[in-house]
Motif scaffolding. Structure first.
Motif, PDB file in Angstrom:
ATOM      1  N   GLU A  90       7.361  -2.879  10.306  1.00  0.00           N
ATOM      2  CA  GLU A  90       6.479  -1.711  10.393  1.00  0.00           C
ATOM      3  C   GLU A  90       5.030  -2.191  10.483  1.00  0.00           C
ATOM      4  O   GLU A  90       4.433  -2.625   9.500  1.00  0.00           O
ATOM      5  CB  GLU A  90       6.659  -0.802   9.173  1.00  0.00           C
ATOM      6  N   THR A  91       4.454  -2.119  11.663  1.00  0.00           N
ATOM      7  CA  THR A  91       3.116  -2.684  11.876  1.00  0.00           C
ATOM      8  C   THR A  91       2.012  -1.919  11.148  1.00  0.00           C
ATOM      9  O   THR A  91       0.921  -2.462  10.945  1.00  0.00           O
ATOM     10  CB  THR A  91       2.791  -2.706  13.381  1.00  0.00           C
ATOM     11  N   HIS A  92       2.272  -0.688  10.745  1.00  0.00           N
ATOM     12  CA  HIS A  92       1.231   0.124  10.092  1.00  0.00           C
ATOM     13  C   HIS A  92       1.495   0.299   8.590  1.00  0.00           C
ATOM     14  O   HIS A  92       0.838   1.107   7.934  1.00  0.00           O
ATOM     15  CB  HIS A  92       1.129   1.498  10.768  1.00  0.00           C
ATOM     16  N   VAL A  93       2.464  -0.436   8.083  1.00  0.00           N
ATOM     17  CA  VAL A  93       2.811  -0.330   6.657  1.00  0.00           C
ATOM     18  C   VAL A  93       2.834  -1.725   6.043  1.00  0.00           C
ATOM     19  O   VAL A  93       3.458  -2.639   6.586  1.00  0.00           O
ATOM     20  CB  VAL A  93       4.205   0.327   6.458  1.00  0.00           C
ATOM     21  N   ARG A  94       2.158  -1.874   4.912  1.00  0.00           N
ATOM     22  CA  ARG A  94       2.210  -3.167   4.222  1.00  0.00           C
ATOM     23  C   ARG A  94       1.870  -2.989   2.743  1.00  0.00           C
ATOM     24  O   ARG A  94       1.160  -2.046   2.368  1.00  0.00           O
ATOM     25  CB  ARG A  94       1.239  -4.168   4.861  1.00  0.00           C
ATOM     26  N   ILE A  95       2.401  -3.862   1.945  1.00  0.00           N
ATOM     27  CA  ILE A  95       2.075  -3.898   0.518  1.00  0.00           C
ATOM     28  C   ILE A  95       1.180  -5.104   0.286  1.00  0.00           C
ATOM     29  O   ILE A  95       1.614  -6.253   0.426  1.00  0.00           O
ATOM     30  CB  ILE A  95       3.345  -3.988  -0.354  1.00  0.00           C
TER      31      ILE A  95
ATOM     32  N   VAL B 254      -5.183  -8.468  -9.995  1.00  0.00           N
ATOM     33  CA  VAL B 254      -5.302  -7.025 -10.275  1.00  0.00           C
ATOM     34  C   VAL B 254      -3.950  -6.329 -10.129  1.00  0.00           C
ATOM     35  O   VAL B 254      -3.409  -5.783 -11.079  1.00  0.00           O
ATOM     36  CB  VAL B 254      -6.340  -6.345  -9.352  1.00  0.00           C
ATOM     37  N   GLY B 255      -3.404  -6.342  -8.912  1.00  0.00           N
ATOM     38  CA  GLY B 255      -2.149  -5.636  -8.689  1.00  0.00           C
ATOM     39  C   GLY B 255      -1.776  -5.568  -7.228  1.00  0.00           C
ATOM     40  O   GLY B 255      -1.920  -6.549  -6.495  1.00  0.00           O
ATOM     41  N   PHE B 256      -1.357  -4.377  -6.774  1.00  0.00           N
ATOM     42  CA  PHE B 256      -0.864  -4.210  -5.416  1.00  0.00           C
ATOM     43  C   PHE B 256      -1.388  -2.904  -4.824  1.00  0.00           C
ATOM     44  O   PHE B 256      -1.794  -1.994  -5.556  1.00  0.00           O
ATOM     45  CB  PHE B 256       0.663  -4.192  -5.394  1.00  0.00           C
ATOM     46  N   LYS B 257      -1.324  -2.840  -3.499  1.00  0.00           N
ATOM     47  CA  LYS B 257      -1.729  -1.614  -2.814  1.00  0.00           C
ATOM     48  C   LYS B 257      -0.820  -1.378  -1.617  1.00  0.00           C
ATOM     49  O   LYS B 257      -0.642  -2.269  -0.774  1.00  0.00           O
ATOM     50  CB  LYS B 257      -3.190  -1.697  -2.358  1.00  0.00           C
ATOM     51  N   LEU B 258      -0.234  -0.184  -1.545  1.00  0.00           N
ATOM     52  CA  LEU B 258       0.516   0.205  -0.351  1.00  0.00           C
ATOM     53  C   LEU B 258      -0.474   0.757   0.665  1.00  0.00           C
ATOM     54  O   LEU B 258      -1.167   1.740   0.398  1.00  0.00           O
ATOM     55  CB  LEU B 258       1.556   1.275  -0.686  1.00  0.00           C
ATOM     56  N   VAL B 259      -0.522   0.108   1.808  1.00  0.00           N
ATOM     57  CA  VAL B 259      -1.425   0.530   2.874  1.00  0.00           C
ATOM     58  C   VAL B 259      -0.600   1.146   3.999  1.00  0.00           C
ATOM     59  O   VAL B 259       0.326   0.508   4.514  1.00  0.00           O
ATOM     60  CB  VAL B 259      -2.241  -0.659   3.426  1.00  0.00           C
ATOM     61  N   ILE B 260      -0.911   2.368   4.354  1.00  0.00           N
ATOM     62  CA  ILE B 260      -0.275   3.034   5.490  1.00  0.00           C
ATOM     63  C   ILE B 260      -1.394   3.453   6.429  1.00  0.00           C
ATOM     64  O   ILE B 260      -2.205   4.316   6.103  1.00  0.00           O
ATOM     65  CB  ILE B 260       0.560   4.252   5.052  1.00  0.00           C
ATOM     66  N   GLU B 261      -1.434   2.818   7.607  1.00  0.00           N
ATOM     67  CA  GLU B 261      -2.470   3.101   8.577  1.00  0.00           C
ATOM     68  C   GLU B 261      -1.982   4.147   9.563  1.00  0.00           C
ATOM     69  O   GLU B 261      -0.795   4.247   9.862  1.00  0.00           O
ATOM     70  CB  GLU B 261      -2.843   1.819   9.334  1.00  0.00           C
ATOM     71  N   ASN B 262      -2.906   4.927  10.063  1.00  0.00           N
ATOM     72  CA  ASN B 262      -2.565   5.904  11.102  1.00  0.00           C
ATOM     73  C   ASN B 262      -2.198   5.160  12.373  1.00  0.00           C
ATOM     74  O   ASN B 262      -2.922   4.282  12.826  1.00  0.00           O
ATOM     75  CB  ASN B 262      -3.752   6.837  11.384  1.00  0.00           C
TER      76      ASN B 262
END
Length: 229
Positions: free
Chosen positions: A209-214, A220-228
């Motif tokens: 999934e090119t627009h989804v990454r953790i 600190v921690g983690f971030k779920l990134v979901i790009e348009n």
């Protein structure tokens, strides 16, 4: 926020007045004095919970509950009764009641039970109604399922909870301790190692999934990134 609607069926005039008066401080209460009228009202209007006396004219509480369950399997039902026999309590619960209070009951206890069952019912509604889109996947938390046109993946309960936590905080940094305490109730070493395993599995699932990454946020921690897209 509008008050939750309670159908209250009780033929004892004094008890009905006292109970309804107390309940109305927290809920919208619709009272009926006989079983048939109560059931007809249930069929005509919308309620969030039913409080039913058992010994009622025209149609008793057990009969009302039986008919209600034919039409609605989810609405919480609480029986109120002077009957103390174990057989009556068992019968009520088998008919689908959520609880059975014996008279004289505590108003405070009744209110507490109503609030508990309303909260549970609302969570169930939210849980069954919600699904999420993550890239090409549809995520159904209640089924632990990730599905797209190519595959269906079944997550573990903990993996599903982790993914849901990420989704509810999309594009926001989640501290490692918050994730651990939310999912495990503590942030010890072994929980931390389990979290790393789950993160790795989710990354593997979404690797195409090119627009989804953790993202890993060091120290600190983690971030779920979901790009348009």
């Amino acid at each position: 926020m509008s008050k939750k609607r309670i159908l209250y069926v009780e033929d004892d005039e004094t008890l009905a007045f006292l109970t309804a008066d107390n309940l109305e401080q927290h809920f919208e209460v619709v009272h009926c004095a006989n079983g048939k009228a109560g059931f007809e009202l249930f069929c005509q209007e919308t309620f969030d919970l039913c409080v039913l006396d058992i010994m009622l004219p025209d149609m008793d509480g057990f009969e009302i509950a039986t008919e209600i369950r034919k039409r609605n399997e989810e609405i919480p039902i609480i029986f109120l009764s002077a009957k103390t026999l174990k057989e009556d309590r068992i019968k009520g619960l088998k008919l689908g009641a959520d609880d059975y209070l014996v008279k004289p009951y505590s108003i405070e206890e009744l209110i507490l039970k109503i609030e508990i069952f309303l909260n549970r019912s609302q969570k169930n509604i939210e849980k069954t109604q919600k699904s999420y889109t993550i890239g090409s996947f549809a995520f159904e938390p209640e089924n632990y399922q990730l599905t797209n046109s190519k595959e269906q993946i079944t997550l573990t309960e903990r993996e599903s909870a982790l993914l849901l936590l990420f989704i509810e905080n999309t594009n926001t940094v989640l501290k490692r301790e918050k994730i651990l305490t939310s999912l495990w109730g503590n942030d010890d070493y072994f929980s931390g190692r389990s979290l790393d395993v789950f993160i790795s599995r989710l990354r593997k699932i979404f690797k195409e999934e090119t627009h989804v990454r953790i993202e890993n946020i060091p120290r600190v921690g983690f971030k779920l990134v979901i790009e348009n897209s």
